[in-house]
Design a protein around this motif. Structure first.
Motif, PDB file in Angstrom:
ATOM      1  N   GLY A  35       0.831  -1.199   0.000  1.00  0.00           N
ATOM      2  CA  GLY A  35       0.000   0.000   0.000  1.00  0.00           C
ATOM      3  C   GLY A  35       0.863   1.246   0.000  1.00  0.00           C
ATOM      4  N   CYS A  36       1.881   1.267  -0.843  1.00  0.00           N
ATOM      5  CA  CYS A  36       2.874   2.344  -0.846  1.00  0.00           C
ATOM      6  C   CYS A  36       2.316   3.692  -1.305  1.00  0.00           C
ATOM      7  CB  CYS A  36       4.070   1.962  -1.709  1.00  0.00           C
ATOM      8  SG  CYS A  36       3.693   1.741  -3.467  1.00  0.00           S
ATOM      9  N   GLY A  37       1.142   3.697  -1.934  1.00  0.00           N
ATOM     10  CA  GLY A  37       0.555   4.953  -2.400  1.00  0.00           C
ATOM     11  C   GLY A  37       1.192   5.429  -3.695  1.00  0.00           C
ATOM     12  N   THR A  38       0.560   6.375  -4.337  1.00  0.00           N
ATOM     13  CA  THR A  38       1.039   6.864  -5.626  1.00  0.00           C
ATOM     14  C   THR A  38       2.343   7.647  -5.517  1.00  0.00           C
ATOM     15  OG1 THR A  38      -0.353   8.817  -5.431  1.00  0.00           O
ATOM     16  CG2 THR A  38      -1.257   6.972  -6.669  1.00  0.00           C
ATOM     17  N   SER A  39       2.580   8.278  -4.381  1.00  0.00           N
ATOM     18  CA  SER A  39       3.788   9.101  -4.225  1.00  0.00           C
ATOM     19  C   SER A  39       4.998   8.307  -3.723  1.00  0.00           C
ATOM     20  CB  SER A  39       3.522  10.256  -3.260  1.00  0.00           C
ATOM     21  OG  SER A  39       3.293   9.755  -1.952  1.00  0.00           O
ATOM     22  N   VAL A  40       4.784   7.076  -3.267  1.00  0.00           N
ATOM     23  CA  VAL A  40       5.852   6.217  -2.757  1.00  0.00           C
ATOM     24  C   VAL A  40       6.645   6.964  -1.668  1.00  0.00           C
ATOM     25  CG1 VAL A  40       7.652   4.568  -3.465  1.00  0.00           C
ATOM     26  CG2 VAL A  40       5.977   5.322  -5.132  1.00  0.00           C
ATOM     27  N   ALA A  41       5.963   7.758  -0.879  1.00  0.00           N
ATOM     28  CA  ALA A  41       6.592   8.674   0.083  1.00  0.00           C
ATOM     29  C   ALA A  41       7.472   7.964   1.105  1.00  0.00           C
ATOM     30  CB  ALA A  41       5.524   9.503   0.794  1.00  0.00           C
ATOM     31  N   PHE A  42       6.987   6.885   1.693  1.00  0.00           N
ATOM     32  CA  PHE A  42       7.758   6.204   2.728  1.00  0.00           C
ATOM     33  C   PHE A  42       9.055   5.640   2.167  1.00  0.00           C
ATOM     34  CE2 PHE A  42       8.679   2.277   5.213  1.00  0.00           C
ATOM     35  CZ  PHE A  42       9.160   2.914   6.343  1.00  0.00           C
ATOM     36  N   LEU A  43       8.973   4.906   1.059  1.00  0.00           N
ATOM     37  CA  LEU A  43      10.178   4.310   0.484  1.00  0.00           C
ATOM     38  C   LEU A  43      11.178   5.379   0.066  1.00  0.00           C
ATOM     39  CD1 LEU A  43       8.721   1.349  -1.597  1.00  0.00           C
ATOM     40  CD2 LEU A  43      10.115   1.228   0.477  1.00  0.00           C
ATOM     41  N   LYS A  44      10.708   6.457  -0.523  1.00  0.00           N
ATOM     42  CA  LYS A  44      11.610   7.548  -0.906  1.00  0.00           C
ATOM     43  C   LYS A  44      12.287   8.141   0.327  1.00  0.00           C
ATOM     44  CE  LYS A  44       9.238   9.017  -5.121  1.00  0.00           C
ATOM     45  NZ  LYS A  44       8.381  10.075  -5.707  1.00  0.00           N
ATOM     46  N   SER A  45      11.543   8.260   1.419  1.00  0.00           N
ATOM     47  CA  SER A  45      12.098   8.894   2.621  1.00  0.00           C
ATOM     48  C   SER A  45      13.152   8.037   3.320  1.00  0.00           C
ATOM     49  CB  SER A  45      10.977   9.250   3.600  1.00  0.00           C
ATOM     50  OG  SER A  45      10.477   8.099   4.250  1.00  0.00           O
ATOM     51  N   ILE A  46      13.141   6.719   3.081  1.00  0.00           N
ATOM     52  CA  ILE A  46      14.122   5.855   3.743  1.00  0.00           C
ATOM     53  C   ILE A  46      15.076   5.183   2.758  1.00  0.00           C
ATOM     54  CG2 ILE A  46      12.655   5.374   5.745  1.00  0.00           C
ATOM     55  CD1 ILE A  46      12.182   2.578   4.479  1.00  0.00           C
ATOM     56  N   SER A  47      15.086   5.599   1.498  1.00  0.00           N
ATOM     57  CA  SER A  47      15.895   4.922   0.482  1.00  0.00           C
ATOM     58  C   SER A  47      17.382   4.885   0.828  1.00  0.00           C
ATOM     59  CB  SER A  47      15.682   5.543  -0.896  1.00  0.00           C
ATOM     60  OG  SER A  47      16.180   6.865  -0.922  1.00  0.00           O
ATOM     61  N   SER A  48      17.904   5.923   1.442  1.00  0.00           N
ATOM     62  CA  SER A  48      19.329   5.923   1.791  1.00  0.00           C
ATOM     63  C   SER A  48      19.629   5.025   3.001  1.00  0.00           C
ATOM     64  CB  SER A  48      19.810   7.346   2.071  1.00  0.00           C
ATOM     65  OG  SER A  48      19.150   7.864   3.209  1.00  0.00           O
ATOM     66  N   HIS A  49      18.602   4.606   3.697  1.00  0.00           N
ATOM     67  CA  HIS A  49      18.750   3.812   4.917  1.00  0.00           C
ATOM     68  C   HIS A  49      18.612   2.303   4.654  1.00  0.00           C
ATOM     69  CE1 HIS A  49      18.465   3.105   9.251  1.00  0.00           C
ATOM     70  NE2 HIS A  49      17.406   2.359   9.029  1.00  0.00           N
ATOM     71  N   ILE A  50      17.908   1.933   3.577  1.00  0.00           N
ATOM     72  CA  ILE A  50      17.638   0.517   3.301  1.00  0.00           C
ATOM     73  C   ILE A  50      18.493   0.001   2.148  1.00  0.00           C
ATOM     74  CG2 ILE A  50      15.285   0.576   4.215  1.00  0.00           C
ATOM     75  CD1 ILE A  50      14.268   0.776   1.315  1.00  0.00           C
ATOM     76  N   LYS A  51      18.608  -1.299   2.078  1.00  0.00           N
ATOM     77  CA  LYS A  51      19.327  -1.936   0.972  1.00  0.00           C
ATOM     78  C   LYS A  51      18.461  -1.927  -0.287  1.00  0.00           C
ATOM     79  CE  LYS A  51      21.678  -6.278  -0.088  1.00  0.00           C
ATOM     80  NZ  LYS A  51      22.060  -7.580   0.484  1.00  0.00           N
TER      81      LYS A  51
END
Length: 190
Positions: A35-51
């Motif tokens: 349920g990431c949503g159209t803006s993919v906000a959560f994944l974008k906000s943690i992209s530098s933190h996750i593999k």
């Protein structure tokens, strides 16, 4: 393409959820955001933190950016990924919208690696009249989103569902946003 303006409180509520969840995501983890949503906000906000992060939603467009991929997917009763592929799975303001709640949670259990963590935010039963007022009367939260809610939760309902019915372990729960939301983490046994 013209961007549709979202109701006033939506970005604020989303920011509050993301702030609550981020500290619970281990560095360099492989994460599925259901349920990431159209803006993919959560994944974008943690992209530098996750593999690596995979986002799925019925509204999202195919997206590849650095270590993030999205897939358009309607959540019915199965998820098209292999067993034990993810260390973290997030469902942020999603479970209340899913018709086949137990089937999806069984799939989440299957997809998590042993010791993997599920992170959930869902509205509490006390939020229903307030959310309906904010949506239908004041129009500062999404009316369509609130109308689509299939259920609301208490700590006890979540614990029964996740631990007793699905088989997760290590139930941790907190209410947040003045008891209007549930924040919950559980793990898959090793």
């Amino acid at each position: 393409m013209e961007k549709i303006k979202e109701p006033l409180l939506e970005p604020i509520l989303r920011w509050m959820r993301l702030r609550r969840v981020k500290p619970h995501v281990p560095k360099d983890s492989v994460l599925l955001d259901i349920g990431c949503g159209t803006s993919v906000a959560f994944l974008k906000s943690i992209s530098s933190h996750i593999k690596y992060g995979m986002g799925v939603d019925f509204k999202v467009q195919l997206y590849h950016w650095k270590n993030i991929t999205t897939k358009q997917l309607r959540l019915n009763n199965s998820l098209p990924f292999g067993n034990s592929n993810f260390e973290i799975i997030t469902m942020l303001a999603v479970l209340e919208h899913i018709e086949y709640e137990k089937e999806i949670l069984q799939e989440v259990y299957r997809l998590l690696a042993p010791g993997g963590k599920l992170i959930i935010t869902v509205p509490s039963i006390w939020s229903q009249p307030i959310l309906e007022f904010l949506a239908y009367r004041l129009r500062i939260v999404s009316e369509a989103e609130i109308r689509d809610h299939k259920r609301y939760y208490t700590r006890q309902l979540l614990e029964k569902l996740l631990i007793d019915e699905i088989g997760f372990q290590n139930f941790h729960h907190q209410y947040f946003q003045l008891w209007m939301n549930n924040f919950c983490t559980v793990t898959k046994g090793k």
